[in-house]
Design a protein around this motif. Structure first.
Motif, PDB file in Angstrom:
ATOM      1  N   VAL A   7       0.854  -1.190   0.000  1.00  0.00           N
ATOM      2  CA  VAL A   7       0.000   0.000   0.000  1.00  0.00           C
ATOM      3  C   VAL A   7       0.891   1.241   0.000  1.00  0.00           C
ATOM      4  CG1 VAL A   7      -1.834   1.252   1.191  1.00  0.00           C
ATOM      5  CG2 VAL A   7      -1.795  -1.239   1.253  1.00  0.00           C
ATOM      6  N   ASN A   8       0.709   2.059  -1.009  1.00  0.00           N
ATOM      7  CA  ASN A   8       1.513   3.285  -1.159  1.00  0.00           C
ATOM      8  C   ASN A   8       3.013   2.987  -1.064  1.00  0.00           C
ATOM      9  OD1 ASN A   8      -0.910   4.660  -1.363  1.00  0.00           O
ATOM     10  ND2 ASN A   8      -0.973   5.159   0.806  1.00  0.00           N
ATOM     11  N   GLY A   9       3.397   1.855  -1.647  1.00  0.00           N
ATOM     12  CA  GLY A   9       4.817   1.508  -1.719  1.00  0.00           C
ATOM     13  C   GLY A   9       5.354   0.760  -0.514  1.00  0.00           C
ATOM     14  N   THR A  10       4.549   0.579   0.520  1.00  0.00           N
ATOM     15  CA  THR A  10       4.991  -0.167   1.706  1.00  0.00           C
ATOM     16  C   THR A  10       4.333  -1.543   1.729  1.00  0.00           C
ATOM     17  OG1 THR A  10       5.231   1.886   2.950  1.00  0.00           O
ATOM     18  CG2 THR A  10       5.086  -0.137   4.243  1.00  0.00           C
ATOM     19  N   GLY A  45     -18.616   6.252  -4.707  1.00  0.00           N
ATOM     20  CA  GLY A  45     -17.242   6.411  -5.209  1.00  0.00           C
ATOM     21  C   GLY A  45     -16.271   7.074  -4.244  1.00  0.00           C
ATOM     22  N   CYS A  46     -16.719   7.413  -3.027  1.00  0.00           N
ATOM     23  CA  CYS A  46     -15.817   8.059  -2.052  1.00  0.00           C
ATOM     24  C   CYS A  46     -14.645   7.159  -1.669  1.00  0.00           C
ATOM     25  CB  CYS A  46     -16.567   8.369  -0.766  1.00  0.00           C
ATOM     26  SG  CYS A  46     -17.718   9.686  -0.935  1.00  0.00           S
ATOM     27  N   CYS A  47     -14.844   5.860  -1.821  1.00  0.00           N
ATOM     28  CA  CYS A  47     -13.879   4.888  -1.306  1.00  0.00           C
ATOM     29  C   CYS A  47     -12.915   4.379  -2.375  1.00  0.00           C
ATOM     30  CB  CYS A  47     -14.643   3.691  -0.745  1.00  0.00           C
ATOM     31  SG  CYS A  47     -15.570   2.848  -2.051  1.00  0.00           S
ATOM     32  N   VAL A  48     -12.923   5.021  -3.551  1.00  0.00           N
ATOM     33  CA  VAL A  48     -12.103   4.499  -4.665  1.00  0.00           C
ATOM     34  C   VAL A  48     -10.610   4.559  -4.326  1.00  0.00           C
ATOM     35  CG1 VAL A  48     -11.316   4.991  -7.030  1.00  0.00           C
ATOM     36  CG2 VAL A  48     -13.760   4.948  -6.507  1.00  0.00           C
ATOM     37  N   VAL A  49      -9.931   3.465  -4.623  1.00  0.00           N
ATOM     38  CA  VAL A  49      -8.465   3.408  -4.538  1.00  0.00           C
ATOM     39  C   VAL A  49      -7.961   2.872  -5.868  1.00  0.00           C
ATOM     40  CG1 VAL A  49      -8.435   3.065  -2.025  1.00  0.00           C
ATOM     41  CG2 VAL A  49      -8.451   1.061  -3.545  1.00  0.00           C
ATOM     42  N   LEU A  50      -6.661   2.945  -6.048  1.00  0.00           N
ATOM     43  CA  LEU A  50      -6.044   2.503  -7.296  1.00  0.00           C
ATOM     44  C   LEU A  50      -5.422   1.129  -7.070  1.00  0.00           C
ATOM     45  CD1 LEU A  50      -5.892   4.161  -9.884  1.00  0.00           C
ATOM     46  CD2 LEU A  50      -3.585   4.853  -9.224  1.00  0.00           C
ATOM     47  N   LEU A  51      -5.781   0.197  -7.934  1.00  0.00           N
ATOM     48  CA  LEU A  51      -5.240  -1.158  -7.805  1.00  0.00           C
ATOM     49  C   LEU A  51      -4.202  -1.368  -8.900  1.00  0.00           C
ATOM     50  CD1 LEU A  51      -5.843  -3.657  -5.986  1.00  0.00           C
ATOM     51  CD2 LEU A  51      -7.210  -4.532  -7.894  1.00  0.00           C
ATOM     52  N   ASP A  52      -3.006  -1.783  -8.480  1.00  0.00           N
ATOM     53  CA  ASP A  52      -1.910  -2.057  -9.416  1.00  0.00           C
ATOM     54  C   ASP A  52      -1.626  -0.869 -10.340  1.00  0.00           C
ATOM     55  OD1 ASP A  52      -1.533  -4.587  -8.318  1.00  0.00           O
ATOM     56  OD2 ASP A  52      -3.046  -5.463  -9.626  1.00  0.00           O
ATOM     57  N   GLY A  53      -1.830   0.313  -9.802  1.00  0.00           N
ATOM     58  CA  GLY A  53      -1.438   1.531 -10.500  1.00  0.00           C
ATOM     59  C   GLY A  53      -2.302   1.918 -11.673  1.00  0.00           C
ATOM     60  N   GLU A  54      -3.374   1.164 -11.938  1.00  0.00           N
ATOM     61  CA  GLU A  54      -4.106   1.496 -13.162  1.00  0.00           C
ATOM     62  C   GLU A  54      -5.613   1.270 -13.097  1.00  0.00           C
ATOM     63  OE1 GLU A  54      -2.256  -0.972 -16.060  1.00  0.00           O
ATOM     64  OE2 GLU A  54      -3.342  -2.763 -15.420  1.00  0.00           O
ATOM     65  N   HIS A  70      -1.403  -7.770  -4.407  1.00  0.00           N
ATOM     66  CA  HIS A  70      -1.578  -6.603  -5.286  1.00  0.00           C
ATOM     67  C   HIS A  70      -0.986  -5.338  -4.649  1.00  0.00           C
ATOM     68  CE1 HIS A  70      -4.168  -8.490  -8.323  1.00  0.00           C
ATOM     69  NE2 HIS A  70      -4.595  -9.226  -7.313  1.00  0.00           N
ATOM     70  N   GLU A  71      -0.909  -4.296  -5.498  1.00  0.00           N
ATOM     71  CA  GLU A  71      -0.482  -2.981  -5.015  1.00  0.00           C
ATOM     72  C   GLU A  71      -1.692  -2.065  -4.973  1.00  0.00           C
ATOM     73  OE1 GLU A  71       2.796  -1.194  -6.986  1.00  0.00           O
ATOM     74  OE2 GLU A  71       3.942  -3.051  -7.003  1.00  0.00           O
ATOM     75  N   VAL A  72      -1.819  -1.384  -3.864  1.00  0.00           N
ATOM     76  CA  VAL A  72      -2.936  -0.450  -3.688  1.00  0.00           C
ATOM     77  C   VAL A  72      -2.354   0.945  -3.479  1.00  0.00           C
ATOM     78  CG1 VAL A  72      -4.859   0.190  -2.164  1.00  0.00           C
ATOM     79  CG2 VAL A  72      -4.406  -2.226  -2.655  1.00  0.00           C
ATOM     80  N   ALA A  73      -2.962   1.928  -4.126  1.00  0.00           N
ATOM     81  CA  ALA A  73      -2.580   3.320  -3.840  1.00  0.00           C
ATOM     82  C   ALA A  73      -3.797   4.046  -3.300  1.00  0.00           C
ATOM     83  CB  ALA A  73      -2.067   4.005  -5.096  1.00  0.00           C
ATOM     84  N   THR A  74      -3.609   4.769  -2.224  1.00  0.00           N
ATOM     85  CA  THR A  74      -4.677   5.592  -1.658  1.00  0.00           C
ATOM     86  C   THR A  74      -4.290   7.058  -1.857  1.00  0.00           C
ATOM     87  OG1 THR A  74      -3.707   5.833   0.540  1.00  0.00           O
ATOM     88  CG2 THR A  74      -4.998   3.825   0.130  1.00  0.00           C
ATOM     89  N   ILE A  75      -5.174   7.932  -1.448  1.00  0.00           N
ATOM     90  CA  ILE A  75      -4.908   9.364  -1.623  1.00  0.00           C
ATOM     91  C   ILE A  75      -3.610   9.779  -0.904  1.00  0.00           C
ATOM     92  CG2 ILE A  75      -6.301  10.129   0.362  1.00  0.00           C
ATOM     93  CD1 ILE A  75      -6.147  11.814  -3.097  1.00  0.00           C
ATOM     94  N   GLU A  76      -3.306   9.098   0.188  1.00  0.00           N
ATOM     95  CA  GLU A  76      -2.090   9.449   0.946  1.00  0.00           C
ATOM     96  C   GLU A  76      -0.828   9.166   0.132  1.00  0.00           C
ATOM     97  OE1 GLU A  76      -4.614   7.685   2.163  1.00  0.00           O
ATOM     98  OE2 GLU A  76      -5.163   8.409   4.172  1.00  0.00           O
TER      99      GLU A  76
END
Ligand code: FES
Ligand code: FES
Length: 173
Positions: A7-10, A45-54, A70-76
């Motif tokens: 998550v966010n690179g960690t 859609g408030c909870c949308v995150v990015l999965l695998d960068g795309e 998988h890789e997850v990216a959040t707003i942080e």
């Protein structure tokens, strides 16, 4: 169940209940409360995150165990090296937010949209954001923000494609 998720690179290894939703894993176990929960039923859609960068996914509609591997990216994770991502800067410049509750999901949806379609028309932006609801802004400034981010990302990638000296010259011209 044990899951390994970045998550966010960690990288995290956690034991989770199979029924735990990804949104609550991010908020309650990792403390990433920028992922908002507005409806809990895949509508806002408030909870949308990015999965695998795309891929923009509604994290209230996905179990945490489905993010295993998988890789997850959040707003942080959008800000890089202390610098706002182009979409964050554009929302600021274009007044694309008021209360900000929908904003993380809007931004991550927009990032995925621009990844798949770097030069979207206004209609394509509106269609791309159709799964994200905003109670405040009336959408016009959100669309403008996505258009500004698209232009910025296009010029950043054009500069990145130039040899370093030329990129610096064009950035300072
Ligand atoms: S909280 Fe996930 S779509 Fe509304
Ligand atoms: S800025 Fe308030 S809900 Fe969108």
């Amino acid at each position: 169940m044990k899951i390994n998720v970045t998550v966010n690179g960690t990288a995290y290894e956690r034991d989770v209940e199979p029924r735990l939703l990804l949104a609550y894993f991010l908020r309650d176990q990792l403390g990433l409360t920028g992922t908002h929960v507005g409806c809990d039923s895949s509508s806002c859609g408030c909870c949308v995150v990015l999965l695998d960068g795309e891929r923009a996914v509604k994290s209230c509609s996905m179990f945490a165990v489905m993010a295993d591997g998988h890789e997850v990216a959040t707003i942080e994770g959008l800000k890089v090296g202390g610098k706002l991502h182009a979409i964050q800067q554009a929302f600021t410049d274009c007044h694309g937010l008021q209360c900000g509750f929908c904003t993380p999901g809007m931004m991550l949806t927009a990032v995925a949209l621009l990844k798949w379609n770097p030069h979207p028309s206004e209609d394509e932006i509106r269609e791309g954001l159709a799964g994200n609801l905003c109670r405040c802004t009336g959408y016009q400034n959100i669309v403008k923000a996505v258009q500004q981010a698209a232009e910025q990302l296009a010029s950043d990638s054009a500069a990145a494609a130039l040899p370093e000296g030329l990129a610096t010259a064009s950035a300072t011209a």
